[in-house]
Write a protein that holds these residues in place. Structure first.
Motif, short mmCIF file in Angstrom:
data_model
loop_
_atom_site.label_atom_id
_atom_site.label_comp_id
_atom_site.label_asym_id
_atom_site.label_seq_id
_atom_site.Cartn_x
_atom_site.Cartn_y
_atom_site.Cartn_z
N VAL A 240 49.92 14.87 63.68
CA VAL A 240 49.76 15.37 65.05
C VAL A 240 48.82 16.56 65.00
N TYR A 241 47.75 16.55 65.83
CA TYR A 241 46.76 17.62 65.86
C TYR A 241 46.87 18.38 67.18
N SER A 242 46.69 19.71 67.13
CA SER A 242 46.68 20.51 68.36
C SER A 242 45.36 20.31 69.09
N SER A 243 45.31 20.77 70.34
CA SER A 243 44.13 20.55 71.18
C SER A 243 42.88 21.21 70.61
N ASN A 244 43.02 22.39 70.02
CA ASN A 244 41.85 23.06 69.44
C ASN A 244 41.69 22.77 67.95
N ASN A 245 42.52 21.84 67.46
CA ASN A 245 42.38 21.31 66.09
C ASN A 245 42.67 22.34 65.01
N ASP A 246 43.38 23.43 65.33
CA ASP A 246 43.68 24.44 64.32
C ASP A 246 45.08 24.29 63.72
N LYS A 247 45.88 23.36 64.29
CA LYS A 247 47.21 23.11 63.75
C LYS A 247 47.39 21.61 63.53
N THR A 248 47.96 21.25 62.40
CA THR A 248 48.25 19.85 62.10
C THR A 248 49.67 19.72 61.59
N LEU A 249 50.37 18.68 62.05
CA LEU A 249 51.73 18.39 61.61
C LEU A 249 51.72 16.98 61.04
N THR A 250 52.04 16.85 59.75
CA THR A 250 52.00 15.57 59.05
C THR A 250 53.37 15.29 58.43
N GLY A 251 53.77 14.01 58.44
CA GLY A 251 55.03 13.65 57.82
C GLY A 251 55.15 12.15 57.63
N GLY A 263 58.52 18.12 67.94
CA GLY A 263 58.59 17.03 66.98
C GLY A 263 59.46 17.38 65.80
N THR A 264 60.15 16.37 65.25
CA THR A 264 60.91 16.54 64.01
C THR A 264 60.30 15.63 62.96
N VAL A 265 60.34 16.08 61.72
CA VAL A 265 59.68 15.37 60.63
C VAL A 265 60.69 15.06 59.54
N HIS A 266 60.66 13.82 59.05
CA HIS A 266 61.52 13.39 57.95
C HIS A 266 60.62 12.91 56.81
N GLY A 267 60.65 13.62 55.70
CA GLY A 267 59.88 13.21 54.53
C GLY A 267 58.52 13.86 54.45
N ASN A 268 58.34 14.74 53.47
CA ASN A 268 57.02 15.33 53.14
C ASN A 268 56.34 15.96 54.35
N MET A 269 57.07 16.84 55.02
CA MET A 269 56.47 17.57 56.15
C MET A 269 55.38 18.51 55.66
N GLN A 281 55.92 23.59 54.40
CA GLN A 281 56.23 22.27 53.89
C GLN A 281 57.71 22.12 53.59
N GLY A 282 58.17 20.88 53.56
CA GLY A 282 59.56 20.56 53.26
C GLY A 282 59.81 19.09 53.49
N ASN A 283 60.97 18.61 53.07
CA ASN A 283 61.30 17.20 53.27
C ASN A 283 61.90 16.93 54.65
N TYR A 284 62.25 18.00 55.36
CA TYR A 284 62.68 17.87 56.75
C TYR A 284 62.22 19.11 57.50
N GLY A 285 61.80 18.92 58.75
CA GLY A 285 61.38 20.08 59.52
C GLY A 285 61.18 19.74 60.98
N SER A 286 60.78 20.75 61.75
CA SER A 286 60.52 20.56 63.17
C SER A 286 59.46 21.55 63.61
N TYR A 287 58.85 21.24 64.77
CA TYR A 287 57.81 22.12 65.30
C TYR A 287 57.79 22.02 66.82
#
Length: 531
Positions: A240-251, A263-269, A281-287
């Motif tokens: 997931v990318y922010s509108s100005n592309n300065d933040k990314t959330l991957t999982g 958003g919540t992330v399961h596995g390799n956040m 980073q972590g194996n579980y997280g949220s943003y």
């Protein structure tokens, strides 16, 4: 319109011809074996004639066919009785009960396979949606319509276009591939392969896809997206990318709501803020995009890389809060961090970029070069890429490993400030119940003895880990004893502990869970007393 067609008067000649034809069709139906394809029935035509030397009948004006529950209308047609099929031209319409209606300029219908091939200005309608294309094959046997030269499916929420697509009006499932585009008032999905349900309004992502909205965009290869609630489940390492592309959330798996930005992330956040230069980073997280609050747990760690040397922080749980300028990282339980010039452990910690301070709580310990400092509570002030100052509150113990003959310079007291320059410890100030043990050396390195002091206040100037100046004031005592006269207990102040086995040795070592020696009892302010 159909009632009008069915009740138009035939000419006498046409009526007689059709009467004979209907008798022939009924007789053929009576002789048709069970389980065989049913013969197409001609229900109406204003004009009928037989083509010379050909097995084809030419029908004109208000032509109506019936076949297994469907009425088919057109302006003119060719009926091939031998092969049980017909071609229809102009104002073509297929009505299957009151649920499915198909329109076009041309139709080739096979009664044996129940396949309707429609071309030019084709429109397929049901109660949920409308399908537009120039080439549509409608398989009545499997209730499936598919196009292969571009088409568009429209319902009250979305507009979907693709080069190839198919739609089942019974279960409301549509499948699209090749240049797929789903347009909604709030976002657009570009995909390689997409499945969509016109009843639930859920899009199943089956290939490389991008979901674009005002708040940013998402890249994924598999998952689902609810176009009504804006909820999605993204699989197979989505971002997931922010509108100005300065933040990314991957999982590995992301549950995300576009409306709330949560958003919540399961596995390799992997959450990265390139503007603030920090990674969580972590194996579980949220943003939460709106509050810019993030959390990670299960092998959680943060990397702060705004300076020349990156700071790596681990804890059971990490949280991160950012605003337009600053960021705040909190670590809870079993905290360990590593930087080239500084390492530390504690139970919980807070890092605030606004003032570049690390706040350490509950049994904090830090190491710099061959120096170790521990106490009840500790604040570390960072400047640019180096440590600037350490403030230890309520209880403080500083130890310097001389790295020879089990010798340690030691300093303890109620409150301590240690100042650094270019990553090197240069000045120490102890306020309250100051005690010290320091080895005195000649210029050639010969040790004169071990100096022991007690005072209310103490300060030290150091250079390259060597004592340059010692100052004591108010109620002071001092003595120096040669090494030969020292007993083992004389070489260490009360509560001395050297925590070398606990110290993080590299950025990967922050995940290690060292076991403390059972004999090492950590001092507390209440236990501290002058010897």
């Amino acid at each position: 319109m159909k009632e009008t067609k069915q009740h138009k008067l035939f000419s006498i000649e046409s009526a007689l011809i059709l009467s004979v034809l209907f008798v022939f069709v009924l007789a053929a139906k009576a002789q048709q074996p069970a389980g065989q394809p049913k013969i197409i029935e001609l229900r109406q035509a204003n004009e009928l004639r037989k083509a010379a030397n050909k097995d084809v009948q030419i029908l004109k004006d208000n032509v109506i066919f019936y076949h297994e529950g469907a009425f088919m209308y057109c302006d003119s047609a060719y009926l091939y009785e031998g092969s049980n099929r017909f071609e229809a031209f102009s104002n073509v319409e297929i009505d299957q009960g009151d649920t499915i209606f198909v329109y076009g300029d041309y139709l080739n219908y096979n009664g044996n396979t129940k396949l309707a091939e429609l071309r030019h200005n084709v429109r397929m309608e049901d109660k949920a949606s409308t399908l537009f294309t120039d080439s549509l094959n409608y398989d009545r046997l499997n209730n499936l319509g598919y196009y292969f030269d571009g088409g568009m499916l429209v319902d009250e929420e979305n507009e979907l276009t693709s080069f190839w697509g198919q739609y089942n009006p019974v279960n409301k499932e549509a499948l699209f591939s090749d240049s797929v585009k789903l347009v909604n008032k709030d976002y657009t999905i570009f995909s390689d392969t997409l499945k969509y349900n016109t009843q639930s309004k859920i899009a199943d992502i089956l290939g490389p896809s991008t979901i674009v909205s005002d708040s940013g965009y998402i890249e994924t290869t598999r998952g689902w997206y609810n176009t009504i609630t804006d909820d999605s489940q993204l699989l197979d390492r989505s971002t997931v990318y922010s509108s100005n592309n300065d933040k990314t959330l991957t999982g590995d798996t992301i549950f995300y709501n576009g409306a709330s930005g949560y958003g919540t992330v399961h596995g390799n956040m992997h959450l990265q803020d390139t503007a603030k230069k920090i990674i969580l980073q972590g194996n579980y997280g949220s943003y939460d995009e709106k509050t810019e609050f993030a959390m990670a747990t299960d092998s959680a760690f943060a990397t702060e890389y705004s300076q020349k040397d990156s700071l790596f922080i681990h804890g059971d749980t990490l949280t991160m809060l950012t605003d337009s300028i600053y960021r705040e990282v909190r670590a809870f339980h079993n905290v360990r961090f590593y930087r080239t010039d500084l390492q530390g452990v504690c139970d919980s910690m807070v890092f605030i970029s606004k003032d570049s301070i690390l706040y350490m709580y509950v049994e904090p310990i830090i190491w710099n070069d061959n120096n170790q400092i521990f106490g009840e509570e500790m604040n570390i002030y960072l400047n640019d890429s180096t440590i600037e100052k350490v403030h230890v509150k309520n209880y403080a113990f500083s130890i310097q490993d001389r790295q020879k003959d089990d010798q340690y310079n030691q300093l303890k007291g109620r409150d301590m400030n240690a100042y650094f320059k270019e990553g090197e410890l240069r000045y120490i100030l102890v306020e309250g119940d100051a005690q010290s043990l320091y080895y005195i050396e000649e210029d050639d390195g010969t040790i004169i003895g071990l100096n022991k002091t007690q005072s209310a206040y103490l300060s030290m100037d150091l250079y390259k880990n060597e004592l340059q100046k010692l100052k004591l004031w108010s109620s002071t005592t001092a003595e120096t004893n040669p090494l030969s006269m020292l007993k083992p207990e004389d070489k260490k102040l009360k509560d001395f502990i050297w925590y070398e086995n606990i110290r993080p040795i590299n950025k990967l070592d922050i995940f290690r869970r060292p076991i403390k020696n059972s004999t090492e009892k950590r001092p507390t302010p209440r236990r501290f007393e002058r010897k």
